[in-house]
Design a protein around this motif. Structure first.
Motif, mmCIF file in Angstrom:
data_model
loop_
_atom_site.group_PDB
_atom_site.id
_atom_site.type_symbol
_atom_site.label_atom_id
_atom_site.label_comp_id
_atom_site.label_asym_id
_atom_site.label_seq_id
_atom_site.Cartn_x
_atom_site.Cartn_y
_atom_site.Cartn_z
ATOM 1 N N ALA A 101 38.547 27.409 55.717
ATOM 2 C CA ALA A 101 39.914 26.642 55.916
ATOM 3 C C ALA A 101 41.173 26.891 54.550
ATOM 4 N N GLY A 102 40.534 27.980 53.790
ATOM 5 C CA GLY A 102 41.318 28.004 52.528
ATOM 6 C C GLY A 102 41.073 27.429 51.340
ATOM 7 N N TRP A 103 39.948 26.502 51.283
ATOM 8 C CA TRP A 103 39.648 25.525 50.030
ATOM 9 C C TRP A 103 38.566 26.595 49.090
ATOM 10 N N ALA A 104 38.647 26.283 47.891
ATOM 11 C CA ALA A 104 37.575 26.809 47.106
ATOM 12 C C ALA A 104 36.581 25.578 47.260
ATOM 13 N N THR A 105 35.301 25.809 47.013
ATOM 14 C CA THR A 105 34.198 24.567 47.123
ATOM 15 C C THR A 105 33.430 24.819 45.900
ATOM 16 N N ILE A 106 32.953 23.757 45.306
ATOM 17 C CA ILE A 106 31.970 23.465 44.525
ATOM 18 C C ILE A 106 30.888 22.773 44.799
ATOM 19 N N THR A 107 29.712 23.174 44.482
ATOM 20 C CA THR A 107 28.386 22.113 44.875
ATOM 21 C C THR A 107 27.462 22.232 43.642
ATOM 22 N N PRO A 108 27.236 21.065 43.086
ATOM 23 C CA PRO A 108 26.272 20.855 42.158
ATOM 24 C C PRO A 108 24.659 21.230 42.857
ATOM 25 N N LEU A 109 23.952 22.016 42.142
ATOM 26 C CA LEU A 109 22.643 22.164 42.683
ATOM 27 C C LEU A 109 21.402 21.508 41.765
ATOM 28 N N LEU A 110 20.268 21.527 42.438
ATOM 29 C CA LEU A 110 19.029 21.278 41.366
ATOM 30 C C LEU A 110 18.682 22.820 40.962
ATOM 31 N N PRO A 111 18.144 22.644 39.627
ATOM 32 C CA PRO A 111 17.623 23.777 38.983
ATOM 33 C C PRO A 111 16.266 24.201 39.701
ATOM 34 N N THR A 112 16.071 25.624 39.739
ATOM 35 C CA THR A 112 14.666 25.900 40.240
ATOM 36 C C THR A 112 13.841 26.119 39.197
ATOM 37 N N SER A 113 12.413 26.303 39.723
ATOM 38 C CA SER A 113 11.599 26.421 38.298
ATOM 39 C C SER A 113 10.507 27.536 38.793
ATOM 40 N N ALA A 114 10.026 28.081 37.752
ATOM 41 C CA ALA A 114 8.737 28.876 38.370
ATOM 42 C C ALA A 114 7.356 28.199 38.710
ATOM 43 N N VAL A 115 6.669 28.898 39.609
ATOM 44 C CA VAL A 115 5.410 28.175 39.956
ATOM 45 C C VAL A 115 4.311 29.085 39.412
ATOM 46 N N ASP A 116 3.378 28.560 38.887
ATOM 47 C CA ASP A 116 2.294 29.286 38.170
ATOM 48 C C ASP A 116 1.196 29.692 39.379
ATOM 49 N N VAL A 117 1.356 30.629 39.817
ATOM 50 C CA VAL A 117 0.513 31.308 40.743
ATOM 51 C C VAL A 117 -0.043 32.693 40.398
ATOM 52 N N GLU A 118 -1.355 32.815 40.912
ATOM 53 C CA GLU A 118 -1.785 34.124 40.682
ATOM 54 C C GLU A 118 -1.153 35.323 41.525
ATOM 55 N N LEU A 119 -0.433 36.335 41.014
ATOM 56 C CA LEU A 119 0.007 37.169 41.844
ATOM 57 C C LEU A 119 -0.703 38.753 41.815
ATOM 58 N N PRO A 120 -0.756 39.529 42.925
ATOM 59 C CA PRO A 120 -1.494 40.711 42.858
ATOM 60 C C PRO A 120 -0.745 41.726 42.348
ATOM 61 N N LEU A 121 -0.281 41.477 40.918
ATOM 62 C CA LEU A 121 0.643 42.622 40.307
ATOM 63 C C LEU A 121 0.012 44.160 40.123
ATOM 64 N N ALA A 122 -1.031 44.184 39.778
ATOM 65 C CA ALA A 122 -1.723 45.541 39.727
ATOM 66 C C ALA A 122 -1.684 46.135 41.293
ATOM 67 N N GLU A 123 -1.801 45.492 42.454
ATOM 68 C CA GLU A 123 -1.897 46.090 43.558
ATOM 69 C C GLU A 123 -0.402 46.523 43.970
ATOM 70 N N TRP A 124 0.456 45.576 43.669
ATOM 71 C CA TRP A 124 1.667 45.841 43.988
ATOM 72 C C TRP A 124 2.244 46.915 43.283
ATOM 73 N N SER A 125 1.825 47.008 41.723
ATOM 74 C CA SER A 125 2.497 48.085 40.990
ATOM 75 C C SER A 125 1.788 49.565 41.463
ATOM 76 N N ALA A 126 0.768 49.401 41.945
ATOM 77 C CA ALA A 126 -0.085 50.719 42.336
ATOM 78 C C ALA A 126 0.722 51.426 43.584
ATOM 79 N N SER A 127 1.363 50.475 44.521
ATOM 80 C CA SER A 127 1.819 50.900 45.619
ATOM 81 C C SER A 127 3.363 51.618 45.234
ATOM 82 N N LEU A 128 3.956 51.570 44.148
ATOM 83 C CA LEU A 128 4.975 52.091 43.624
ATOM 84 C C LEU A 128 5.040 53.618 43.333
ATOM 85 N N PRO A 129 5.885 54.234 43.476
ATOM 86 C CA PRO A 129 6.008 55.650 43.036
ATOM 87 C C PRO A 129 5.516 55.739 41.570
#
Length: 133
Positions: A101-129
């Motif tokens: 409708a032609g309005w600029a809009t602004i919305t305050p948002l809640l900040p995000t935060s990182a979650v402490d989880v075990e990621l399979p980084l070695a497996e993912w990295s191995a799949s990269l060229p």
């Protein structure tokens, strides 16, 4: 120039009105700098000259936006993406509806935060060229 002037009947893509967004950012940025740490603002600005923007309104987020991303191609270099208009209705009074409708809009948002989880980084990295080396 049109065809009658010897020019092309088809104009190239129009440049976005980045200056309009920049002007609105300059308007709200001093407040944001002075706001409490981790304050996040979502600012949506119509792709129009500043003189055509009806004003700035606070608004909740719509469940869908005015455009959606589609994959138009995949090759060895990555994905080709395009934005297409969203044909799904948006609730009245939300950021997407007000933006259309032609309005600029602004919305305050809640900040995000990182979650402490075990990621399979070695497996993912191995799949990269090159094995992620």
């Amino acid at each position: 120039d049109g065809p009658e002037d010897g020019g092309s009947a088809r104009e190239g893509p129009r440049e976005p009105h980045w200056g309009t967004a920049a002007d609105l950012v300059r308007t709200v940025l001093p407040w944001l700098v002075a706001a409490p740490q981790r304050t996040i603002l979502n600012l949506n600005v119509p792709d129009a000259p500043l003189s055509d923007v009806r004003g700035l309104r606070g608004a909740g987020l719509a469940p869908v936006g005015g455009v959606r991303t589609v994959i138009t191609g995949i090759d060895d270099h990555g994905l080709d993406l395009d934005l297409i208009a969203n044909d799904r209705p948006v609730p009245e009074g939300t950021d997407s509806a007000l933006l259309v409708a032609g309005w600029a809009t602004i919305t305050p948002l809640l900040p995000t935060s990182a979650v402490d989880v075990e990621l399979p980084l070695a497996e993912w990295s191995a799949s990269l060229p090159g094995g992620g080396a």
